[in-house]
Design a protein around this motif. Sequence first.
Motif, PDB file in Angstrom:
ATOM      1  N   THR A 251      38.586  45.171 -19.992  1.00 32.17           N
ATOM      2  CA  THR A 251      38.852  45.939 -21.278  1.00 32.17           C
ATOM      3  C   THR A 251      37.792  45.469 -22.513  1.00 32.17           C
ATOM      4  OG1 THR A 251      40.627  44.760 -21.441  1.00 32.17           O
ATOM      5  CG2 THR A 251      41.293  46.870 -20.739  1.00 32.17           C
ATOM      6  N   LEU A 252      38.081  44.161 -22.542  1.00 29.24           N
ATOM      7  CA  LEU A 252      37.376  43.831 -24.053  1.00 29.24           C
ATOM      8  C   LEU A 252      36.089  42.972 -23.556  1.00 29.24           C
ATOM      9  CD1 LEU A 252      40.183  42.431 -26.055  1.00 29.24           C
ATOM     10  CD2 LEU A 252      39.057  44.683 -26.102  1.00 29.24           C
ATOM     11  N   ALA A 253      36.089  41.958 -22.768  1.00 31.37           N
ATOM     12  CA  ALA A 253      34.895  41.297 -22.480  1.00 31.37           C
ATOM     13  C   ALA A 253      35.114  40.117 -21.431  1.00 31.37           C
ATOM     14  CB  ALA A 253      34.095  40.625 -23.691  1.00 31.37           C
ATOM     15  N   PRO A 254      34.371  40.429 -20.258  1.00 27.74           N
ATOM     16  CA  PRO A 254      34.604  39.322 -19.165  1.00 27.74           C
ATOM     17  C   PRO A 254      34.083  38.061 -19.593  1.00 27.74           C
ATOM     18  CG  PRO A 254      32.945  40.824 -18.643  1.00 27.74           C
ATOM     19  CD  PRO A 254      33.460  41.490 -19.941  1.00 27.74           C
ATOM     20  N   GLY A 255      32.697  38.124 -20.368  1.00 20.00           N
ATOM     21  CA  GLY A 255      32.208  36.537 -20.777  1.00 20.00           C
ATOM     22  C   GLY A 255      33.009  35.493 -21.261  1.00 20.00           C
ATOM     23  N   LEU A 256      34.148  36.124 -22.043  1.00 18.85           N
ATOM     24  CA  LEU A 256      34.939  35.042 -22.765  1.00 18.85           C
ATOM     25  C   LEU A 256      35.997  34.361 -21.850  1.00 18.85           C
ATOM     26  CD1 LEU A 256      35.514  37.205 -26.290  1.00 18.85           C
ATOM     27  CD2 LEU A 256      33.895  35.368 -25.486  1.00 18.85           C
ATOM     28  N   ARG A 257      36.157  34.988 -20.606  1.00 19.38           N
ATOM     29  CA  ARG A 257      36.925  34.326 -19.662  1.00 19.38           C
ATOM     30  C   ARG A 257      38.616  34.375 -20.252  1.00 19.38           C
ATOM     31  NH1 ARG A 257      36.121  35.999 -16.410  1.00 19.38           N
ATOM     32  NH2 ARG A 257      36.867  34.829 -14.912  1.00 19.38           N
ATOM     33  N   VAL A 258      39.136  35.356 -20.555  1.00 14.42           N
ATOM     34  CA  VAL A 258      40.455  35.467 -20.992  1.00 14.42           C
ATOM     35  C   VAL A 258      41.182  36.155 -19.896  1.00 14.42           C
ATOM     36  CG1 VAL A 258      42.285  35.392 -22.908  1.00 14.42           C
ATOM     37  CG2 VAL A 258      39.760  34.556 -23.427  1.00 14.42           C
TER      38      VAL A 258
END
Length: 406
Positions: A251-258
């Motif tokens: 939904t938002l960004a996979p790279g931030l790993r949350v």
Amino acid sequence: MQWEQVLAPRMGRMKASEIRELLKLLDQPDIISFAGGIPDPALFPVAAFQGALTAALAPGKADAALQYSVSEGYLPLRQWLAAHMTGLGIPCGVDNILITSGSQQALDYLGKLMIGTGDTVLVNWPTYMGALGAFNAYEPVYDRLDPRDNRGAAEYTAKAAEAGGRVKFAYLSVDFANPTGETIPRADRERVLDLADDLGAAIVEDAAYQALRFDGEAVPPILALEIARKAKTGGSIEDCRTIYCGSFSKTLAPGLRVGWVCAASPVIGRLVLMKQAADLHSSTLNQMAIADVAANLFESHVAGLREVYKARRDHMLAALSREMPKGVSWTRPEGGMFVWITLPETMDGAALLARSLETERVAFVPGRAFFADGSGGNTIRLSFSRADEAAIDEGIRRLGRLIAAD
Ligand SMILES: Cc1ncc(COP(=O)(O)O)c(C=O)c1O
């Protein structure tokens, strides 16, 4: 160094897949790829993250953003998630939420939490291959979970005992599943709850794609159904066996790993111990950025994603209808990123990929790796999340031509 002499037995279960080699070719510019199940980077809310990161690093906030923090996760994010989960029919508080480094970390922790060597995990055939990869490190046995096959708890239990363990949990990718794109209907979710009750087993509900519904009616999460059952006798999430895994990756960004886990507080407490031992906590700065962006634009941003991905899904389904030869069938997902193709029985998805990369320059993922028993050779997974409409038209045309020629 003879590494074999020092490796743990679990490493025998952790092998690089042969398709990974083929998929390395994806970076070549002339390849049309339906392979990766990843978000379109053009849709990332970049400006919102720039603002959130600048705010998190402003004087007065930077000390906390760059410092160690608690293993449970950043409190404002857990508060936002408790409200979000309550909105999904899962009334809960912050003690029911743990922030993880992506939901993939939650799957690893849940394997570590529950699987002893030889214990049984129930999975769909096919299932998310990343879950199999995470669980494999703990050396389980897999048994097929099919809520409609009328196998009772006694049969599962006997099979698990034969393998030297017991059924610990059922794992399900519930909405617009990776890899099939299908959603588990409500009646089947209720059956899985009944079965888990009879088995005394937990349920791991992987809801990574939950927010990406384009059409059709939302199906309540298994955890919501279980809470509704418990509420009849005054119970709550604290009495539930279902462990819900969510993610901001799609939904938002996979790279931030949350990602996050939502479950009864004793489960969260044990997972917190695990997180302390493994990585102390997920990135504070990333959690702050996600908390800020989620609070400001989660709903509106996801509404925009749904519109774009829905158009791509529609386009891919139309192209498949036009281009696929007889004997090929496919799923019609109501959301997510995937369409699952079943080829004629004599065809092999991995061989087709090798030929496709050589002659048609179209990439996809062969289905076998998603089956715990290595079956499903005549299946492939296509993702519509990253390809534009022209690439979908051309890629499916080439794929249809290749399959027809086989
Ligand atoms: C079904 C499913 N679960 C979990 C994950 C892991 O996602 P993340 O760790 O980025 O949250 C993925 C990623 O593709 C997925 O498809």
